[in-house]
Write a protein that holds these residues in place. Structure first.
Motif, PDB file in Angstrom:
ATOM      1  N   ILE A  15       0.844  -1.121  -0.212  1.00  0.00           N
ATOM      2  CA  ILE A  15       0.110   0.166   0.065  1.00  0.00           C
ATOM      3  C   ILE A  15       0.705   1.274   0.029  1.00  0.00           C
ATOM      4  O   ILE A  15       0.586   2.248  -0.715  1.00  0.00           O
ATOM      5  CB  ILE A  15      -0.923  -0.215   1.240  1.00  0.00           C
ATOM      6  CG1 ILE A  15      -1.884  -1.121   1.165  1.00  0.00           C
ATOM      7  CG2 ILE A  15      -1.765   1.370   1.225  1.00  0.00           C
ATOM      8  CD1 ILE A  15      -2.773  -1.205   2.439  1.00  0.00           C
ATOM      9  N   THR A  16       1.961   1.211   0.835  1.00  0.00           N
ATOM     10  CA  THR A  16       2.679   2.430   0.928  1.00  0.00           C
ATOM     11  C   THR A  16       3.659   2.680  -0.297  1.00  0.00           C
ATOM     12  O   THR A  16       4.158   3.981  -0.513  1.00  0.00           O
ATOM     13  CB  THR A  16       3.471   2.299   2.340  1.00  0.00           C
ATOM     14  OG1 THR A  16       4.160   1.316   2.365  1.00  0.00           O
ATOM     15  CG2 THR A  16       2.648   2.537   3.377  1.00  0.00           C
ATOM     16  N   TYR A  72      -8.969 -18.932  -0.182  1.00  0.00           N
ATOM     17  CA  TYR A  72     -10.149 -18.666  -1.495  1.00  0.00           C
ATOM     18  C   TYR A  72     -10.153 -17.316  -2.132  1.00  0.00           C
ATOM     19  O   TYR A  72     -10.286 -16.915  -3.098  1.00  0.00           O
ATOM     20  CB  TYR A  72     -11.279 -19.058  -1.079  1.00  0.00           C
ATOM     21  CG  TYR A  72     -12.557 -19.050  -1.934  1.00  0.00           C
ATOM     22  CD1 TYR A  72     -12.651 -19.713  -3.129  1.00  0.00           C
ATOM     23  CD2 TYR A  72     -13.505 -17.796  -1.766  1.00  0.00           C
ATOM     24  CE1 TYR A  72     -13.856 -19.505  -4.145  1.00  0.00           C
ATOM     25  CE2 TYR A  72     -14.383 -17.599  -2.833  1.00  0.00           C
ATOM     26  CZ  TYR A  72     -14.485 -18.516  -3.814  1.00  0.00           C
ATOM     27  OH  TYR A  72     -15.580 -18.372  -4.714  1.00  0.00           O
ATOM     28  N   ILE A  73     -10.077 -16.424  -1.258  1.00  0.00           N
ATOM     29  CA  ILE A  73     -10.055 -14.823  -1.439  1.00  0.00           C
ATOM     30  C   ILE A  73      -8.890 -14.649  -2.226  1.00  0.00           C
ATOM     31  O   ILE A  73      -8.733 -13.890  -3.010  1.00  0.00           O
ATOM     32  CB  ILE A  73     -10.253 -14.139  -0.179  1.00  0.00           C
ATOM     33  CG1 ILE A  73     -11.632 -14.256   0.654  1.00  0.00           C
ATOM     34  CG2 ILE A  73     -10.298 -12.684  -0.692  1.00  0.00           C
ATOM     35  CD1 ILE A  73     -12.728 -14.006  -0.302  1.00  0.00           C
ATOM     36  N   ASN A 110      -7.822  -4.041  -6.361  1.00  0.00           N
ATOM     37  CA  ASN A 110      -8.943  -4.202  -5.675  1.00  0.00           C
ATOM     38  C   ASN A 110      -8.705  -5.368  -4.574  1.00  0.00           C
ATOM     39  O   ASN A 110      -9.173  -6.504  -4.959  1.00  0.00           O
ATOM     40  CB  ASN A 110      -9.984  -4.477  -6.512  1.00  0.00           C
ATOM     41  CG  ASN A 110     -11.490  -4.517  -5.739  1.00  0.00           C
ATOM     42  OD1 ASN A 110     -11.709  -4.169  -4.710  1.00  0.00           O
ATOM     43  ND2 ASN A 110     -12.509  -5.153  -6.467  1.00  0.00           N
ATOM     44  N   ARG A 111      -7.866  -5.014  -3.547  1.00  0.00           N
ATOM     45  CA  ARG A 111      -7.716  -6.017  -2.574  1.00  0.00           C
ATOM     46  C   ARG A 111      -8.299  -5.706  -1.259  1.00  0.00           C
ATOM     47  O   ARG A 111      -7.714  -6.199  -0.382  1.00  0.00           O
ATOM     48  CB  ARG A 111      -6.124  -6.109  -2.425  1.00  0.00           C
ATOM     49  CG  ARG A 111      -5.137  -6.234  -3.845  1.00  0.00           C
ATOM     50  CD  ARG A 111      -3.789  -6.010  -3.511  1.00  0.00           C
ATOM     51  NE  ARG A 111      -3.123  -6.776  -2.612  1.00  0.00           N
ATOM     52  CZ  ARG A 111      -2.874  -7.949  -2.958  1.00  0.00           C
ATOM     53  NH1 ARG A 111      -2.592  -8.449  -4.310  1.00  0.00           N
ATOM     54  NH2 ARG A 111      -2.059  -8.871  -1.936  1.00  0.00           N
ATOM     55  N   THR A 112      -9.270  -5.192  -1.229  1.00  0.00           N
ATOM     56  CA  THR A 112      -9.847  -4.668   0.103  1.00  0.00           C
ATOM     57  C   THR A 112     -10.422  -5.959   0.770  1.00  0.00           C
ATOM     58  O   THR A 112     -10.147  -6.060   2.055  1.00  0.00           O
ATOM     59  CB  THR A 112     -11.055  -3.692  -0.171  1.00  0.00           C
ATOM     60  OG1 THR A 112     -10.582  -2.457  -0.846  1.00  0.00           O
ATOM     61  CG2 THR A 112     -11.779  -3.218   1.321  1.00  0.00           C
ATOM     62  N   LEU A 113     -11.020  -6.791   0.082  1.00  0.00           N
ATOM     63  CA  LEU A 113     -11.795  -8.079   0.904  1.00  0.00           C
ATOM     64  C   LEU A 113     -10.373  -9.068   1.261  1.00  0.00           C
ATOM     65  O   LEU A 113     -10.713  -9.444   2.365  1.00  0.00           O
ATOM     66  CB  LEU A 113     -12.348  -8.888   0.053  1.00  0.00           C
ATOM     67  CG  LEU A 113     -13.308 -10.143   0.472  1.00  0.00           C
ATOM     68  CD1 LEU A 113     -14.092  -9.738   1.722  1.00  0.00           C
ATOM     69  CD2 LEU A 113     -13.970 -10.850  -0.601  1.00  0.00           C
ATOM     70  N   LEU A 139      -7.134 -10.950   5.677  1.00  0.00           N
ATOM     71  CA  LEU A 139      -5.985 -11.146   6.284  1.00  0.00           C
ATOM     72  C   LEU A 139      -5.881 -10.704   7.607  1.00  0.00           C
ATOM     73  O   LEU A 139      -5.397 -11.317   8.508  1.00  0.00           O
ATOM     74  CB  LEU A 139      -4.788 -10.667   5.453  1.00  0.00           C
ATOM     75  CG  LEU A 139      -3.505 -10.629   5.724  1.00  0.00           C
ATOM     76  CD1 LEU A 139      -3.245 -12.129   5.895  1.00  0.00           C
ATOM     77  CD2 LEU A 139      -2.817 -10.117   4.566  1.00  0.00           C
ATOM     78  N   LEU A 140      -6.571  -9.442   7.778  1.00  0.00           N
ATOM     79  CA  LEU A 140      -6.340  -8.956   9.138  1.00  0.00           C
ATOM     80  C   LEU A 140      -7.130  -9.556  10.072  1.00  0.00           C
ATOM     81  O   LEU A 140      -6.565  -9.966  11.352  1.00  0.00           O
ATOM     82  CB  LEU A 140      -6.859  -7.350   9.151  1.00  0.00           C
ATOM     83  CG  LEU A 140      -6.852  -6.584  10.251  1.00  0.00           C
ATOM     84  CD1 LEU A 140      -5.594  -6.381  10.727  1.00  0.00           C
ATOM     85  CD2 LEU A 140      -7.704  -5.432   9.959  1.00  0.00           C
TER      86      LEU A 140
END
Length: 227
Positions: free
Chosen positions: A120-121, A183-184, A193-196, A201-202
């Motif tokens: 992200i950074t 699966y995700i 688009n990696r929000t889900l 992961l979190l």
């Protein structure tokens, strides 16, 4: 469905089959004759006085007690080693690797989260490959560590200690969640688009980290991190 994900599902189903097969095998343990109680020899002080052998030291009584304790310890040790069947000893032996195995999902899923933050950074695509690698190995590690935990703690739904029951089911939930995480990961094609994936992961990192803390407190005590 991609081939790697099929492999994970096959491994998961195989592990569940092994657990239930072991449950069925241990549901009817072989009967063992109770170990004979060690012979007890007591000489009352009145009898000693009557026989004229009491010298005031009660050495005979202490020797008899020591012999009884030694016999009881030997009988308990013998029964603990040989009373188990081969499958029971195998399950117990495999369970002893659980404390070592849990470091794989904890460390690698945490590394995947750090890699996602760096992606992200910095925007460097190399971190996406690092995250994918860490999630795969970490999730597979969770699918190994969870069954080993059942081997280690026994096959029951609840434990005498509520703390242990919580650890059992949080760890099982982490293993199941790791399948969903894979699966995700497998369905995330768009790198923008990696929000889900990040949310999944979190949650996965939270589960393994919290359960790792519970396991550490079980081993080292509730005040292990007292300041």
């Amino acid at each position: 469905m991609d081939s790697p994900f099929r492999l994970v599902l096959t491994a998961l189903l195989g592990g569940l089959f092994l657990i239930f097969a072991t449950l069925q095998a241990n549901a009817h343990p072989k009967s063992h004759d109770p170990a004979p109680e060690p012979a007890q020899t007591e000489n009352s002080s009145d009898q000693k006085e009557a026989d004229g052998h009491d010298d005031g030291t009660n050495d005979g009584h202490h020797a008899s007690s020591a012999t009884q304790a030694a016999n009881a310890a030997a009988a308990g040790h013998h029964g603990g080693d040989t009373a188990k069947t081969f499958s029971e000893r195998l399950v117990s032996w495999l369970g002893s690797f659980h404390p070592a195995a849990v470091h794989i999902p904890i460390g690698l899923l945490l590394a995947a989260l750090i890699g996602e933050v760096l992606l992200i950074t910095t925007g460097q695509p190399v971190f996406a490959s690092i995250v994918r690698y860490c999630i795969w190995i970490g999730a597979l590690g969770a699918l190994v560590a969870a069954p080993l935990g059942w081997f280690n703690a026994g096959f029951q739904l609840t434990d005498t200690e509520e703390f242990v029951t919580t650890h059992r089911w949080v760890g099982t939930s982490a293993a199941v969640w790791s399948v969903f995480l894979l699966y995700i990961l497998n369905t995330t094609k768009d790198e923008n688009n990696r929000t889900l994936l990040r949310v999944a992961l979190l949650i996965g990192v939270g589960l393994v980290a919290f359960n790792g803390l519970l396991g550490g407190l079980m081993i080292h005590g509730a005040d292990a991190h007292a300041f």
